[in-house]
Design a protein around this motif. Structure first.
Motif, PDB file in Angstrom:
ATOM      1  N   ASP A   1       0.823  -1.200   0.000  1.00 17.94           N
ATOM      2  CA  ASP A   1       0.000   0.000   0.000  1.00 17.94           C
ATOM      3  C   ASP A   1       0.860   1.254   0.000  1.00 17.94           C
ATOM      4  O   ASP A   1       0.517   2.246  -0.658  1.00 17.94           O
ATOM      5  CB  ASP A   1      -0.931   0.010   1.219  1.00 17.94           C
TER       6      ASP A   1
ATOM      7  N   LEU B   1       1.905   1.739  -3.502  1.00 21.27           N
ATOM      8  CA  LEU B   1       0.809   2.127  -4.377  1.00 21.27           C
ATOM      9  C   LEU B   1       0.418   3.591  -4.180  1.00 21.27           C
ATOM     10  O   LEU B   1       0.221   4.329  -5.144  1.00 21.27           O
ATOM     11  CB  LEU B   1      -0.407   1.233  -4.121  1.00 21.27           C
ATOM     12  N   PHE B   2       0.307   4.035  -2.932  1.00 22.27           N
ATOM     13  CA  PHE B   2      -0.218   5.367  -2.652  1.00 22.27           C
ATOM     14  C   PHE B   2       0.855   6.443  -2.541  1.00 22.27           C
ATOM     15  O   PHE B   2       0.535   7.635  -2.557  1.00 22.27           O
ATOM     16  CB  PHE B   2      -1.067   5.342  -1.379  1.00 22.27           C
TER      17      PHE B   2
ATOM     18  N   GLN C   1      -5.369   2.492  -7.232  1.00 17.23           N
ATOM     19  CA  GLN C   1      -5.658   3.185  -5.992  1.00 17.23           C
ATOM     20  C   GLN C   1      -7.155   3.167  -5.687  1.00 17.23           C
ATOM     21  O   GLN C   1      -7.576   2.940  -4.549  1.00 17.23           O
ATOM     22  CB  GLN C   1      -5.156   4.623  -6.060  1.00 17.23           C
TER      23      GLN C   1
ATOM     24  N   TRP D   1       0.377   7.998   1.514  1.00 21.54           N
ATOM     25  CA  TRP D   1       0.473   6.998   2.585  1.00 21.54           C
ATOM     26  C   TRP D   1       1.225   7.572   3.771  1.00 21.54           C
ATOM     27  O   TRP D   1       2.210   8.255   3.596  1.00 21.54           O
ATOM     28  CB  TRP D   1       1.176   5.743   2.055  1.00 21.54           C
TER      29      TRP D   1
ATOM     30  N   LEU E   1      -7.643  11.792  -4.205  1.00 24.94           N
ATOM     31  CA  LEU E   1      -6.673  11.231  -5.135  1.00 24.94           C
ATOM     32  C   LEU E   1      -6.211  12.276  -6.138  1.00 24.94           C
ATOM     33  O   LEU E   1      -6.932  13.220  -6.468  1.00 24.94           O
ATOM     34  CB  LEU E   1      -7.281  10.036  -5.875  1.00 24.94           C
TER      35      LEU E   1
ATOM     36  N   THR F   1      -2.214   3.501 -12.445  1.00 26.17           N
ATOM     37  CA  THR F   1      -1.992   3.606 -11.005  1.00 26.17           C
ATOM     38  C   THR F   1      -3.231   4.155 -10.313  1.00 26.17           C
ATOM     39  O   THR F   1      -3.619   3.695  -9.233  1.00 26.17           O
ATOM     40  CB  THR F   1      -0.783   4.508 -10.706  1.00 26.17           C
TER      41      THR F   1
ATOM     42  N   ARG G   1      -8.203  -0.270  -4.540  1.00 19.41           N
ATOM     43  CA  ARG G   1      -7.692  -0.564  -3.206  1.00 19.41           C
ATOM     44  C   ARG G   1      -8.471   0.192  -2.134  1.00 19.41           C
ATOM     45  O   ARG G   1      -8.749  -0.362  -1.061  1.00 19.41           O
ATOM     46  CB  ARG G   1      -6.207  -0.218  -3.131  1.00 19.41           C
ATOM     47  N   LEU G   2      -8.843   1.434  -2.414  1.00 14.58           N
ATOM     48  CA  LEU G   2      -9.638   2.190  -1.445  1.00 14.58           C
ATOM     49  C   LEU G   2     -10.969   1.486  -1.177  1.00 14.58           C
ATOM     50  O   LEU G   2     -11.445   1.448  -0.039  1.00 14.58           O
ATOM     51  CB  LEU G   2      -9.888   3.610  -1.955  1.00 14.58           C
TER      52      LEU G   2
END
Length: 222
Positions: free
Chosen positions: A168, A171-172, A196, A176, A184, A192, A199-200
């Motif tokens: 994570d 990714l972020f 994101q 993060w 975002l 990407t 994943r959220l």
């Protein structure tokens, strides 16, 4: 497109009221959104990366249009030309579900904007398509940099720790660790951004389309 509920004009942009219709299409890269914007000055296709976040539906609001242009692309064995608008921002005030007729109004041959950006859509003979970007995963060797260009990656210590948060964090990037509300950055690469968004959802965040940010459940109810 600037992800802001406040409309800010540049020298070349203008604000119009309108209705944005979003249709979610499932393609080879997964689901993607295409939009149709109806305004007093015309009807435009909209395929900005910002729209990847929103569920399918009809949104009323005000829209900052910065650029209008014609776009040609392969479709159904021929060439389709559409007039597109690029948005610099929007303020959304309501959402309705699409009717079946409204959903069918979108072409089954819609090209995924990600394929357009990567140059991998079906041929209009042109330059060699760009290669698929590398998977966003840091190398286990701290001396080897495998981060995609333009993507902020965590430190080698975090990426190689093998901890539960390392993927994570990769990714972020600068977002993060995630806060209760997350906005975002739609200017990052579209692949990407989609990761994101997905994943959220897994982490329990939901999108508040009016504030244009993702909130944890307790924050959403507040």
């Amino acid at each position: 497109m600037a992800a802001s509920a406040a409309l800010q004009l540049s020298a070349s942009s203008f604000v119009v009221p309108g209705q944005l219709t979003l249709r979610t299409i499932h393609g080879r890269n997964g689901p993607f959104n295409v939009g149709s914007l109806i305004t007093p000055v015309g009807k435009f296709a909209v395929k900005d990366a910002e729209l990847e976040q929103y569920p399918e539906g009809k949104y009323d609001g005000e829209f900052v249009i910065s650029y209008i242009y014609a776009k040609a692309y392969p479709s159904g064995g021929g060439i389709r030309i559409e007039v597109r608008a690029t948005l610099d921002g929007m303020t959304l005030s309501g959402i309705d579900k699409l009717s079946r007729a409204e959903a069918r109004a979108f072409s089954n041959q819609e090209v995924d904007p990600l394929d357009e950006e990567l140059g991998t859509q079906p041929a209009m003979p042109a330059a060699t398509p760009l290669p698929e970007p590398a998977r966003m995963q840091a190398s286990k060797d701290p001396l080897i940099d495998t981060a995609p260009f333009g993507v902020d990656m965590p430190s080698a210590a975090v990426a190689t720790s093998g901890g539960p948060d390392s993927d994570d964090a990769a990714l972020f990037g600068l977002l993060w660790p995630l806060e209760e509300s997350v906005k975002l950055d739609s200017t990052i690469d579209r692949r990407t951004l989609r990761l994101q968004i997905a994943r959220l959802g897994v982490l329990g965040y939901t999108l508040d389309f009016k504030s244009q940010q993702w909130n944890q459940p307790d924050q959403q109810a507040a």
